[in-house]
Enzyme design. Structure first.
Site, PDB file in Angstrom:
ATOM      1  N   ILE A 195      -6.704  -2.300 -10.999  1.00 30.67           N
ATOM      2  CA  ILE A 195      -5.839  -1.565 -10.087  1.00 30.67           C
ATOM      3  C   ILE A 195      -5.544  -2.502  -8.922  1.00 30.67           C
ATOM      4  O   ILE A 195      -6.283  -3.448  -8.660  1.00 30.67           O
ATOM      5  CB  ILE A 195      -6.476  -0.237  -9.602  1.00 30.67           C
ATOM      6  CG1 ILE A 195      -7.770  -0.477  -8.814  1.00 30.67           C
ATOM      7  CG2 ILE A 195      -6.723   0.699 -10.774  1.00 30.67           C
ATOM      8  CD1 ILE A 195      -8.358   0.799  -8.204  1.00 30.67           C
ATOM      9  N   ASP A 196      -4.444  -2.252  -8.244  1.00 28.68           N
ATOM     10  CA  ASP A 196      -4.027  -3.148  -7.176  1.00 28.68           C
ATOM     11  C   ASP A 196      -5.035  -3.155  -6.033  1.00 28.68           C
ATOM     12  O   ASP A 196      -5.763  -2.188  -5.806  1.00 28.68           O
ATOM     13  CB  ASP A 196      -2.662  -2.722  -6.627  1.00 28.68           C
ATOM     14  CG  ASP A 196      -1.545  -2.893  -7.644  1.00 28.68           C
ATOM     15  OD1 ASP A 196      -1.696  -3.737  -8.545  1.00 28.68           O
ATOM     16  OD2 ASP A 196      -0.528  -2.181  -7.523  1.00 28.68           O
ATOM     17  N   LYS A 197      -5.028  -4.252  -5.298  1.00 29.28           N
ATOM     18  CA  LYS A 197      -5.898  -4.385  -4.122  1.00 29.28           C
ATOM     19  C   LYS A 197      -5.702  -3.228  -3.152  1.00 29.28           C
ATOM     20  O   LYS A 197      -6.671  -2.696  -2.591  1.00 29.28           O
ATOM     21  CB  LYS A 197      -5.611  -5.711  -3.427  1.00 29.28           C
ATOM     22  CG  LYS A 197      -6.380  -5.933  -2.134  1.00 29.28           C
ATOM     23  CD  LYS A 197      -6.014  -7.267  -1.510  1.00 29.28           C
ATOM     24  CE  LYS A 197      -6.738  -7.473  -0.182  1.00 29.28           C
ATOM     25  NZ  LYS A 197      -6.417  -8.790   0.427  1.00 29.28           N
ATOM     26  N   ARG A 224       4.151   2.510  -8.190  1.00 33.70           N
ATOM     27  CA  ARG A 224       4.670   2.164  -6.872  1.00 33.70           C
ATOM     28  C   ARG A 224       6.180   1.914  -6.918  1.00 33.70           C
ATOM     29  O   ARG A 224       6.928   2.395  -6.050  1.00 33.70           O
ATOM     30  CB  ARG A 224       3.928   0.935  -6.341  1.00 33.70           C
ATOM     31  CG  ARG A 224       2.427   1.172  -6.176  1.00 33.70           C
ATOM     32  CD  ARG A 224       1.647  -0.119  -5.973  1.00 33.70           C
ATOM     33  NE  ARG A 224       1.972  -0.758  -4.699  1.00 33.70           N
ATOM     34  CZ  ARG A 224       1.472  -1.946  -4.333  1.00 33.70           C
ATOM     35  NH1 ARG A 224       0.659  -2.602  -5.150  1.00 33.70           N
ATOM     36  NH2 ARG A 224       1.777  -2.457  -3.163  1.00 33.70           N
TER      37      ARG A 224
END
Length: 261
Positions: free
Chosen positions: A57-59, A176
């Site tokens: 998962i993204d930062k 997103r």
């Protein structure tokens, strides 16, 4: 965020057995592969622990991260992500108000500076009932990736919506980009909001369901509740009790397409 691996491991533990480690990652910490920041896999390795990320998962995203301790379970689990049979659910707070349910069916491509975008002109996106699509003739030439995100609206505040989401396909930055390009960007997402008004991105990896041959019932069902910071939008706080919103989100998720990575 400055935190040691032993602290992170202890404070964020969701589940651990002989094969896997599941953590509820805070926003602001990378999982793996960061060139400039220390990531979770590196932090663990520095303490003598070898872990293999099952997914990423993204930062800027908080929530569930599943890491394997050995290669055989890693292979078993990653195959399900590749085949889109892993059941994933996210929570997000977005700008504006959305319908009770919807599907965003917009192809993705990679543009300049490796940025993910919709593979069509923004003005070609049209809403058909509660679905957002582009016509085939409007898809830009070149490599693109069919992508589908389903959502249900958990709550509305007048200015924002709380969503439960299922990415039926699992592309980089899919949720997103999909939300931003239909005009409902995730609050605090640095890809689309450069003002720095909000201290975090309000996207959370909430649930994971996978087959796991070594587990009782041969199934792994994980859930990680968002922290208090998820429900605060700067000085504004979502007034409904988080436990009520999560209960409603769980009910709404049963109405969306099962499976999907």
């Amino acid at each position: 965020m400055h935190i040691s691996w032993p602290e992170l491991r202890k404070q964020c533990l969701v589940l651990e057995d002989d094969a896997v480690l599941a953590l509820n990652k805070p926003a602001g910490i990378s999982v793996t592969g960061e060139r400039h920041d220390t990531d979770m896999v590196e932090m663990a390795a520095a303490q003598g622990e070898t872990l293999y990320p099952v997914h990423r998962i993204d930062k800027v995203t908080s929530g569930l991260v599943l890491l394997a301790k050995e290669l055989p379970p890693h292979g078993e689990l990653t195959r399900q992500f590749n085949k889109r049979t892993a059941d994933k659910a996210y929570l997000a707070v977005v700008d504006g108000e959305l319908p009770d349910r919807g599907v965003i069916e917009l192809p993705l491509s990679v543009g300049r500076k490796n940025r993910v975008r919709i593979a069509a002109p923004r003005e070609s996106i049209h809403r058909d009932g509660d679905a957002w699509r582009v016509a085939a003739q409007d898809v830009l030439a070149g490599k693109n990736y069919p992508s589908i995100t389903e959502f249900a609206t958990v709550a509305r505040t007048g200015t924002h919506s709380v969503l439960a989401l299922r990415p039926v396909t699992g592309r980089r930055h899919q949720i997103r980009v999909h939300l931003a390009w239909i005009g409902h960007a995730i609050v605090g997402d640095p890809l689309f909001d450069r003002t720095g008004t909000f201290p975090r991105t309000h996207l959370h990896s909430w649930r994971l369901g996978l087959d796991a041959s070594w587990r009782p019932g041969a199934r792994l069902e994980l859930e990680a509740e968002p922290g208090p910071d998820f429900w605060r939008l700067g000085e504004f706080e979502i007034t409904a009790a988080p436990e009520q919103l999560l209960s409603k989100a769980a009910e709404l998720m049963t109405q969306l397409t099962p499976g999907g990575n």
